[in-house]
Every structure is written in structure tokens, then in C-alpha cells.
Design an enzyme around this catalytic site. Structure first.
Site, PDB file in Angstrom:
ATOM      1  N   SER A 261       0.820  -1.203   0.000  1.00 41.47           N
ATOM      2  CA  SER A 261       0.000   0.000   0.000  1.00 41.47           C
ATOM      3  C   SER A 261       0.862   1.264   0.000  1.00 41.47           C
ATOM      4  O   SER A 261       1.716   1.430  -0.866  1.00 41.47           O
ATOM      5  CB  SER A 261      -0.961  -0.031   1.201  1.00 41.47           C
ATOM      6  OG  SER A 261      -1.990   0.908   1.037  1.00 41.47           O
TER       7      SER A 261
ATOM      8  N   ASP B 260      -5.641  -3.269  -2.685  1.00 44.01           N
ATOM      9  CA  ASP B 260      -4.656  -2.919  -1.654  1.00 44.01           C
ATOM     10  C   ASP B 260      -3.978  -4.134  -1.017  1.00 44.01           C
ATOM     11  O   ASP B 260      -4.638  -5.064  -0.546  1.00 44.01           O
ATOM     12  CB  ASP B 260      -5.368  -2.106  -0.572  1.00 44.01           C
ATOM     13  CG  ASP B 260      -4.413  -1.310   0.282  1.00 44.01           C
ATOM     14  OD1 ASP B 260      -3.598  -1.929   0.998  1.00 44.01           O
ATOM     15  OD2 ASP B 260      -4.466  -0.064   0.231  1.00 44.01           O
TER      16      ASP B 260
END
Length: 307
Positions: free
Chosen positions: A47, A162
Site C-alpha cells: 500500500s 490494496d
């Protein structure tokens, strides 16, 4: 200024975790790493950790990354969160891609100065996916795509979101590279079991926007997304907003996975900045976050003097 030198035959790897705006502490950590004269042999990021780690692995000086973070007009960047007509996301991914181009352009993993891998999640199978070839921008874009907020990224017939969903702090990737010393920056240990509604953007019932029609509210949001989310008063409704529910759910999942990962992986140096006072959208508080990361990293990295 370099404080001390390390044995040249020691390989050092770094894992940078997920955490949205809180991940700006990674800049401070890398700043301290540079000052200590540490040469990283490998970086893994998930991320926001993939975003900052990828920029650093590309050879972008940490001073330049810090300068960009401090000088960026985050109110303008907030258009990234403007509504999308997509059925798979709330925000408009077009603006996110444009923002990432300013950092990565058309670079590929072959252009990296330091070996680097990004982690994403296959939204269909739930499997972690390691990205280490092709477009760096596409890999980072996949790794930072918070489910529902941003649309999944298609890579090799997979729909990726993510990386924090399955591997918040990818220490296992660093271990697989057989590094002598593993440094991990974990941002998931500051979760509050009773979060206040102030942690995420929301609108009060008493807000000045309350008198607007639905269409007027939509038009206002399109033009002023930050002001829209910032229109809060001290009296807040008891019911959680959709943004709060969505992000808090995502945060809880990452928190538990992050705890388990740290217990099993046991990095040599674990850096866990205190960022509980910061929320998903607090990019405008970059100076504070960078300073927090820098200070804790300077303290934690001192143990390497004896190695």
C-alpha cells in the site's frame, strides 16, 4: 551526516507497511536510514509502503520525496477522491493515475536502483500477489487500491486491490531474500477498539451543508471535496458514516493480520510509530508524520552499531 559504518558483507532488507496517510512516517524512517549510512539491498512495500518504497528504490533522493510531501497542495490532490460513476469504486481512479505519473512516469522494475517488490491482493481469490516486473506505476497503483474507494487494477487476468488486505507489513518477502538484517515498519499497532468519529471524515447533522438539496450537495462535493468532508461541528451524530464503516472495517482486518505477521516473522528491528492520532486523509499533516518516523527510526537503528 552518517553516524557509523556497517560491515559491507551484511545484507539489509526493509519492509514498509500499509497505513494510508500514516504511511508518511516511512519518509522519516528512510531519512534516518540514509543518515545512518545504511545501504538497503532490498525493499518490500504494501500500500503506502509500496508507494514510498517504490519511489525510493527508483533512486529518488529521500530529500526530494520529503520535499514533495511537504510542498504538495493536498487540497488539490483531494480531487482524487471525487465521485466516480464506476460500479466498482467510489473515487475517480483517473486522477490517482495522473498523480502517480508525477512520481513514476513510464519507469519499470528494470529501472530500479534497489531491488523492490510490491504486494497486492487478488480480490477474487483473496491471495497475496507479489509484483516485481513490468510497469512500476501499475504495481504501485494496484498495491494502494483500497477496496471500494478505488477500482481494482487488472494485471495478468487478476483483479488486484490494496496489499494491506492480506499482507500489511511484508516481512516474509524480505525473509525470502535471505537478508542478514530485516527492518520492518509496522503501522497497524495503533488501532483503537473504541474509535471516535473524528478519526475519519464525516458531516454533522448541524453542518451548513444540511440545508442544501441532494443535487447541491453533490455539486459542492465535486468542487470542494476536502471542505465537504471537513464540515463538522462538535456535536456529531451517533450513527457511523459510510466512510467510517468502510475504512474502520479495513483497518480492523489489517490490524489483526499485522499483529499475527509480527509475531510470526519477528524482524530484527521492528519500528512501530505512534500514529493513533492520525486518520486516512491526514496527508496535510506530513511534517508531523515524517518527524515521528524519523525520531523513532533514529532510536531503533542504533542497535545496528554492534552488528
Amino acid at each position: 551526516m552518517k553516524f557509523f559504518n556497517f560491515r559491507k558483507n551484511k545484507k539489509i532488507g526493509l519492509a514498509l507497511g500499509s497505513g494510508s496517510a500514516r504511511g508518511l512516517v516511512h519518509i522519516g524512517v528512510l531519512k534516518a536510514i540514509d543518515e545512518y549510512g545504511i545501504k538497503l539491498d532490498y525493499i518490500a512495500g504494501s500500500s503506502i509502503g509500496a508507494f514510498i518504497g517504490g519511489a525510493y528504490a527508483l533512486g529518488t533522493p529521500i530529500a526530494e520525496i520529503e520535499k514533495i510531501a511537504l510542498q504538495t497542495d493536498w487540497k488539490l490532490v483531494a480531487k482524487i477522491f471525487s465521485p466516480s460513476l464506476s460500479l466498482s469504486s467510489i473515487a475517480n481512479s483517473k486522477y490517482l493515475n495522473e498523480f502517480l505519473k508525477t512520481f513514476f512516469g513510464a519507469t519499470t522494475f528494470e529501472n530500479l536502483k534497489t531491488p523492490f517488490e510490491a504486494v497486492a491482493s487478488d480480490i477474487k481469490t483473496g491471495e497475496p500477489v507479489i509484483l516485481n516486473q513490468g510497469s512500476l506505476l501499475t504495481a504501485v497503483r494496484a498495491s494502494i487500491s483500497i477496496p471500494v474507494l478505488f477500482a481494482p487494477v487488472s494485471i495478468a487476468n487478476r483483479k488486484l486491490v490494496d496489499g494491506g488486505l492480506v499482507n500489511p507489513t511484508p516481512v516474509d518477502l524480505v525473509k525470502a531474500k535471505k537478508m542478514d538484517t530485516i527492518i520492518a515498519v509496522n503501522l497497524r499497532r495503533n488501532y483503537s477498539a473504541n474509535p471516535s468519529s473524528e478519526e475519519l471524515p464525516a458531516i454533522s447533522e448541524d453542518s451548513a451543508l444540511n440545508g442544501l438539496s441532494i443535487n447541491e450537495k453533490i455539486q459542492y462535493f465535486l468542487k470542494h471535496p476536502v471542505d465537504y468532508f471537513s464540515s463538522v461541528t462538535e456535536e456529531r451524530p451517533q450513527e457511523m458514516r459510510i466512510w467510517e464503516v468502510m475504512y474502520q472495517s479495513f483497518d480492523i482486518v489489517q490490524d489483526h493480520i499485522g499483529d499475527l505477521t509480527m509475531k510470526m516473522a519477528k524482524p530484527d528491528i521492528l519500528i512501530e510509530p505512534k500514529t493513533e492520532g492520525f486518520s486516512l486523509f491526514d496527508f496535510n499533516r506530513a511534517p508531523e508524520l515524517i518527524e515521528i518516523g524519523y525520531n523513532i527510526a533514529r532510536t531503533k537503528l542504533k542497535v545496528l552499531e554492534s552488528k
